[in-house]
Design an enzyme around this catalytic site. Structure first.
Site, short mmCIF file in Angstrom:
data_model
loop_
_atom_site.label_atom_id
_atom_site.label_comp_id
_atom_site.label_asym_id
_atom_site.label_seq_id
_atom_site.Cartn_x
_atom_site.Cartn_y
_atom_site.Cartn_z
N HIS A 1 0.71 4.28 -2.72
CA HIS A 1 0.44 5.66 -2.32
C HIS A 1 1.59 6.59 -2.68
O HIS A 1 1.38 7.77 -2.93
CB HIS A 1 0.16 5.73 -0.81
CG HIS A 1 -1.22 5.28 -0.45
ND1 HIS A 1 -1.93 5.82 0.59
CD2 HIS A 1 -2.02 4.34 -1.01
CE1 HIS A 1 -3.12 5.23 0.66
NE2 HIS A 1 -3.18 4.32 -0.30
N ARG B 1 0.83 -1.21 0.00
CA ARG B 1 0.00 0.00 0.00
C ARG B 1 0.86 1.26 0.00
O ARG B 1 0.56 2.25 -0.67
CB ARG B 1 -0.93 -0.03 1.22
CG ARG B 1 -1.91 1.13 1.30
CD ARG B 1 -2.97 0.86 2.36
NE ARG B 1 -3.83 2.01 2.54
CZ ARG B 1 -3.92 2.71 3.68
NH1 ARG B 1 -3.19 2.37 4.73
NH2 ARG B 1 -4.73 3.73 3.76
N ASN C 1 -3.30 8.66 4.58
CA ASN C 1 -2.08 7.93 4.90
C ASN C 1 -1.83 7.73 6.39
O ASN C 1 -0.82 7.14 6.79
CB ASN C 1 -0.86 8.66 4.30
CG ASN C 1 -0.77 8.49 2.80
OD1 ASN C 1 -1.38 7.60 2.23
ND2 ASN C 1 -0.01 9.37 2.15
N HIS D 1 -5.83 -5.69 -3.04
CA HIS D 1 -6.70 -5.71 -1.86
C HIS D 1 -6.85 -7.11 -1.29
O HIS D 1 -7.51 -7.29 -0.27
CB HIS D 1 -8.08 -5.14 -2.20
CG HIS D 1 -8.10 -3.65 -2.34
ND1 HIS D 1 -9.14 -2.94 -2.88
CD2 HIS D 1 -7.17 -2.71 -2.01
CE1 HIS D 1 -8.87 -1.65 -2.88
NE2 HIS D 1 -7.67 -1.49 -2.36
#
Length: 317
Positions: free
Chosen positions: A63, A59, A91, A188
Site C-alpha cells: 500500500h 500489505r 487502509n 494473498h
C-alpha cells in the site's frame, strides 16, 4: 552549443531527481551495518506475539509503494486538517505500525539519522515473508521518506472488487507487468479478509444471481454463513487461504478450485496469460517464489519523491 547545454542539464537533473536504479543492496554497509538484523529481530519479536503481523507488514509495504512510490508515506499520522493515507478507507484495517516504530527506535540508537522509514518498511516486508516460510531476498536500499500523505489518494489502490482490466491498468501505471500482477497477488497467501471486501460475491451478485457462480458452492455457503447479508460482527471475515500464516502456493491452488476470496483474485482467470501463470504457480511453488521475489524487488523500486530521513516514522521532520 545547445546540445552541450542540454546534455549538462540532463546530467544535472539526474542528481536531483529520485532514480529508479539508484537503490543498492550495500547502501548502509558502512553507515548502519547491523540494519538487517535489527529489523529482522523486531519483526520476529512481534510475530511471536501476533501471527497476523507478517501479513500486515507485507500489505503495508504494498500500500505504501502504490501511493506516491515507496516513500514511507503510509506510516505518517494524520495531523490537523490533513487526513493521512493510513486513515483512508482502504487502509483502516492496516495494523502493526508499532513494529516499524520499534525498529526505527532501535536503529536510531545505533545509527542516528541515517536509515529511512521507507527502507525499514521494505526490509520488514521481506522479513515477514521469510518468517512465514517464504523466500529470502536482498532488499535494495536508499529510499528517502516522503513528506506528503493524503487519505484521498488511497482511492488509487487496487480494490478487491476490481475486474481484470482495472487491475491491469493499476499495475501498468506503476510499471508492473501481468507477470508481476499474478506473482504479487500471491501475497494473498497470507492474511485475512473482512466481509466487506467480498460481500459483492456472496450477496446480490447481480440482478438475477445472489452468489457469484464462479465460487465453488460449498465454499460460497461457508462464506455466507460467516458473513450474512446484515452482518453485525465488526471483525467477521475469512482467512485468505487455508494456510493463512504460511507463505506457500495454496492461494493459487484454491483459486483454480473456485475458492478465492476477492473478485480481483477470480479475475486472474479471465485472461489466458494470467490464467496460465496461476496454473503454473499452483503446480510449482518454487516458480512462484522466484517470480514473487523478482516482482517484490521491482515493486519496491517504484520511485517516490522522498526528501528526508525521518527521526520518527509517524511525523515529518
Amino acid at each position: 552549443m545547445f546540445n552541450i547545454i542540454f546534455t549538462f542539464l540532463l546530467l544535472f537533473s539526474s542528481f536531483l531527481l529520485p532514480s529508479f536504479n539508484a537503490l543498492t543492496h550495500h547502501y548502509y554497509d558502512h553507515t548502519c551495518p547491523n540494519l538487517d538484523s535489527i529489523v529482522a529481530r523486531e519483526v520476529n519479536l512481534a510475530t511471536a506475539n501476533d501471527k497476523t503481523v507478517p501479513a500486515a507488514l507485507l500489505r503495508m509495504h504494498f500500500h505504501d509503494c502504490f501511493i506516491r512510490g515507496c516513500d514511507g508515506s503510509v506510516l505518517l499520522d494524520s495531523k490537523g486538517k490533513n487526513t493521512a493515507e493510513k486513515d483512508g478507507p482502504p487502509n483502516i484495517s492496516l495494523h502493526a505500525f508499532y513494529v516499524i516504530d520499534n525498529a526505527k527506535k532501535a536503529i536510531e540508537s545505533t545509527c542516528p539519522g541515517v536509515v529511512s522509514c521507507a527502507d525499514i518498511l521494505a526490509l520488514a516486508a521481506r522479513d515477514a515473508v521469510v518468517l512465514s516460510g517464504g523466500p529470502h531476498w536482498e532488499v535494495p536500499k536508499g529510499r528517502k521518506d516522503g513528506r506528503i500523505s493524503k487519505a484521498i489518494e488511497t482511492r488509487q489502490l487496487p480494490a478487491p472488487t476490481f475486474n481484470f482490466s482495472q487491475l491491469q491498468q493499476s499495475f501498468s501505471q506503476r510499471g508492473l507487468s501481468l507477470h508481476d500482477l499474478v506473482a504479487l497477488s500471491g501475497g494473498h497467501t497470507l492474511g485475512f479478509a473482512h466481509c466487506s471486501s467480498f460481500q459483492n460475491r456472496i450477496h446480490n451478485f447481480n440482478s438475477s444471481l445472489d452468489v457469484d457462480p464462479s465460487l465453488q458452492p460449498a465454499f460460497a455457503a461457508s462464506l455466507r454463513s460467516i458473513c450474512p447479508a446484515r452482518n453485525k460482527v465488526k471483525n467477521a471475515g475469512s482467512a485468505m487461504d487455508s494456510t493463512s500464516t504460511i507463505f506457500d502456493n495454496v492461494y493459487f491452488k484454491l483459486l483454480l478450485q473456485g475458492r478465492s476470496i476477492f473478485s480481483s483474485d477470480q479475475s486472474l482467470l479471465s485472461n489466458p496469460k494470467t490464467k496460465a501463470l496461476v496454473s503454473k504457480f499452483a503446480h510449482e511453488q518454487h516458480l512462484f517464489e522466484k517470480a514473487f521475489v523478482k516482482s517484490m524487488v521491482k515493486m519496491s523500486r517504484i520511485a517516490g519523491a522522498g526528501q528526508e530521513v525521518r527521526l520518527n516514522c509517524r511525523v515529518v521532520r
